[in-house]
Write a protein that holds these residues in place. Structure first.
Motif, short mmCIF file in Angstrom:
data_model
loop_
_atom_site.label_atom_id
_atom_site.label_comp_id
_atom_site.label_asym_id
_atom_site.label_seq_id
_atom_site.Cartn_x
_atom_site.Cartn_y
_atom_site.Cartn_z
N TYR A 62 -4.17 0.28 6.44
CA TYR A 62 -4.22 0.38 4.93
C TYR A 62 -5.80 0.51 4.71
N SER B 121 -7.32 3.90 2.97
CA SER B 121 -8.15 3.83 1.84
C SER B 121 -9.38 4.58 1.67
N TYR C 156 0.94 -1.13 -0.03
CA TYR C 156 0.11 -0.11 -0.11
C TYR C 156 0.96 1.19 0.06
N PRO C 157 0.71 2.27 -0.71
CA PRO C 157 -0.56 2.27 -2.08
C PRO C 157 -0.19 0.98 -3.00
N GLU D 98 -4.77 4.17 -3.97
CA GLU D 98 -4.96 3.80 -2.71
C GLU D 98 -6.31 3.19 -2.63
#
Length: 271
Positions: free
Chosen positions: A174, A178, A112-113, A142
């Protein structure tokens, strides 16, 4: 079938198991085309979003597919896949198709991203048609973290390796990042976005931040009815009715939506 799923099906919404034959045929065209173009490089194709979660509305929902490959794609492969997607656009639901292709080594362990090999959505349609996309440029997205969470929890393998073999755990931080990225994107486009999308997507985001619930937009709205301040009940109910096809598109007044946005920004720490 759960009571909520039965209720949504009666309101014209459906999932993969009960979708009409034209929708199924369209999705299976993905499988056939990707297998032909990518061959042994294709690890799998995975359905996520509302069609996987049983609340797909053909007038309000897009079709969400994530493809995983072993090795980077050539420019020619990317061009062939985009050509296919541009060609079937007229067969797709009004909201279109969203598709990304990622490398398997970015899915387990999850990165991530997330870098991606290729992305397509209606917002990119004109750019692809006009030849404005650089197929050699390296990009990250993302949003893929949120897609991977849904795939791990409720996604459907259309072809290839099982979900559990391909997608590693996505750390909660994450997923939170997002969702916040999505919220900021919406806030930057409030004058362009459908209020239904704005209201229900913020409900979906807050359901995770408050109760760690991973939901569709429809389920996020249903959660919000019981968990948001009472003054938002009419707004959220109107959004749910509009999304399901039971209500009118013009369900909201500007003042109530502005109040809702201020509340959500405060709850999510976006002020």
């Amino acid at each position: 079938m759960a009571a909520g799923s039965r209720r949504r099906e009666l309101n014209g919404q459906y999932g993969w198991e009960t979708c009409p034959e034209p929708v199924r045929k369209l999705v299976m065209q993905f499988v056939e085309t990707y297998r032909t173009v990518l061959g042994d490089n294709l690890t799998g194709l995975y359905l996520h979003g509302s069609l996987a979660m049983g609340c797909f509305n053909p007038l309000r929902s897009d079709i969400d597919i994530l493809a995983v490959v072993r090795q980077p794609l050539s420019v020619k492969e990317k061009q062939l896949i985009i050509g296919f997607l541009l060609g079937i656009r007229r067969k797709a639901p009004p909201k279109g198709i969203e598709m990304s292709i990622v490398l398997a080594n970015h899915c387990r362990p999850f990165v991530y991203p997330t870098p991606f090999e290729l992305h397509y959505s209606p917002a990119w349609d004109k750019k692809y048609r006009d030849g404005e996309v650089d197929f050699t440029e390296e990009k990250t997205d993302e949003d893929i973290a949120a897609h991977a969470v849904i795939i791990r929890k409720r996604g459907i393998c259309l072809f290839g390796k099982p979900v559990s073999d391909v997608f590693g755990e996505v750390p909660p931080e994450y997923y939170r990042a997002s969702l916040l990225s999505d919220a900021r994107w919406i806030l930057g486009r409030l004058n362009e976005e459908d209020p239904l999308y704005v209201v229900l997507n913020f409900c979906r985001i807050l359901a995770f931040f408050k109760d760690r619930r991973i939901t569709s937009k429809m389920e996020g709205g249903e959660w919000a009815i019981n968990n948001l301040p009472e003054r938002f009940g009419k707004l959220v109910s109107g959004a749910l009715d509009g999304y399901s096809g039971r209500g009118a598109d013009e369900f909201v007044d500007t003042a109530s939506l502005d109040d809702f946005i201020r509340y959500m920004k405060g709850e999510l720490g976006l002020v």
